[in-house]
Motif scaffolding. Structure first.
Motif, PDB file in Angstrom:
ATOM      1  N   ASN A   1       0.844  -1.199   0.000  1.00 22.70           N
ATOM      2  CA  ASN A   1       0.000   0.000   0.000  1.00 22.70           C
ATOM      3  C   ASN A   1       0.873   1.241   0.000  1.00 22.70           C
TER       4      ASN A   1
ATOM      5  N   ASP B   1      -2.342  -6.082   5.330  1.00 23.65           N
ATOM      6  CA  ASP B   1      -3.582  -5.960   4.563  1.00 23.65           C
ATOM      7  C   ASP B   1      -3.671  -7.115   3.569  1.00 23.65           C
ATOM      8  N   ALA B   2      -4.468  -8.130   3.902  1.00 26.78           N
ATOM      9  CA  ALA B   2      -4.539  -9.334   3.074  1.00 26.78           C
ATOM     10  C   ALA B   2      -5.026  -9.027   1.665  1.00 26.78           C
ATOM     11  N   GLU B   3      -5.986  -8.130   1.552  1.00 21.96           N
ATOM     12  CA  GLU B   3      -6.517  -7.782   0.231  1.00 21.96           C
ATOM     13  C   GLU B   3      -5.453  -7.111  -0.631  1.00 21.96           C
ATOM     14  N   ALA B   4      -4.676  -6.231  -0.030  1.00 20.31           N
ATOM     15  CA  ALA B   4      -3.612  -5.557  -0.770  1.00 20.31           C
ATOM     16  C   ALA B   4      -2.500  -6.531  -1.148  1.00 20.31           C
TER      17      ALA B   4
ATOM     18  N   ALA C   1      -2.831  -9.650  -1.804  1.00 20.72           N
ATOM     19  CA  ALA C   1      -3.320 -10.471  -2.919  1.00 20.72           C
ATOM     20  C   ALA C   1      -3.323  -9.715  -4.240  1.00 20.72           C
ATOM     21  N   ALA C   2      -3.262  -8.380  -4.161  1.00 20.78           N
ATOM     22  CA  ALA C   2      -3.399  -7.560  -5.375  1.00 20.78           C
ATOM     23  C   ALA C   2      -2.088  -6.911  -5.810  1.00 20.78           C
TER      24      ALA C   2
ATOM     25  N   LEU D   1       1.835 -11.978   3.707  1.00 21.48           N
ATOM     26  CA  LEU D   1       1.063 -11.372   4.780  1.00 21.48           C
ATOM     27  C   LEU D   1       1.890 -11.494   6.056  1.00 21.48           C
TER      28      LEU D   1
END
Length: 250
Positions: free
Chosen positions: A11, A34-37, A39-40, A49
């Protein structure tokens, strides 16, 4: 090919730094909570993570680098949070500890395990993300300021300890950097001071010689320089990337 780790690199400033190193041909890995970040993350960058303030997780992460990468050339200890915005008389001790835990403990753990990889190779670069708040006080931000001053002290000590082993350490001190974090800081400060967010933002910009906020790319460019051979005699320095802030109380 340089091997680069950026903590909190999925991020904000960390991601921009990671992209810059990848574009320069480096092998780049980032960590984040931030798991979503995570993954992206963009193609060409790997991610884990990981909580930078969790010693067990950090020890495992660096053990993985030793096994898979055979070492580490550049460490960007970037993990941090803004911490609470409050007058000192209203500051909660738990909030204080959380802010120092992420910003300062995370930097120490990165340096601890990074040194174990870099010393055998007798080379390496550590880049700590501090802040211009680590160069002077900032009203209503006591835990963050204390942590960022601490990061600079840590960096200078690491530079002294590891210099004889061919390892350099420096700190980048960004000013107010455009992005979601400064948006949150401005919102919290506006509420604490009873001001509009626009007035606080303008105060931050007008308090610099360049009359604008810093972009994350400005910080990434400094990281690339500090990691390069062009900076081979630059160590133990806290370098502001802020358009020269001279008014710290907008």
């Amino acid at each position: 090919m340089k091997r680069v780790l950026v903590t909190a690199g999925a991020n904000g400033i960390g991601l921009v730094m990671a992209r810059a190193f990848a574009a320069a041909g480096c092998r780049v890995h980032v960590t984040d909570v931030d798991a979503e970040a995570v993954a992206a993350v963009p193609d060409g960058i790997t991610a884990t993570l990981c909580d930078a303030g969790d010693e067990g997780a950090m020890a495992a992460l660096f053990a993985g680098f030793a096994a898979d990468w055979g070492g580490l050339d550049v460490l960007c200890a970037n993990a941090g949070i803004k911490g609470p915005t409050a007058a000192i008389e209203d500051m909660g001790l738990d909030d204080w500890h959380q802010c120092l835990g992420v910003n300062l403990d995370g930097a120490m753990l990165a340096a601890k395990y990074g040194a174990r990889l870099m010393k055998p190779a007798r080379s390496g670069v550590m880049i700590f993300t501090s802040s211009t708040s680590g160069l002077y006080g900032t009203p209503f931000r006591a835990p963050y300021v204390a942590a960022k001053w601490g990061v600079i002290g840590l960096m200078k000590t690491v530079a002294m300890e590891l210099g004889p082993h061919g390892i350099r350490a420096n700190a980048i001190c960004p000013g107010s950097v455009n992005g979601p974090r400064i948006d949150r800081v401005i919102a919290a400060e506006a509420e604490a001071k009873g001001m509009t967010e626009g007035a606080v933002r303008q105060g931050y910009a007008s308090g610099t010689a360049m009359k604008r906020l810093t972009d994350p790319e400005d910080v990434a460019d400094m990281a690339l320089f500090l990691a390069s051979d062009a900076a081979r005699m630059v160590t133990g320095q806290a370098i502001a990337v802020d358009g020269m802030t001279y008014n710290v109380d907008p």
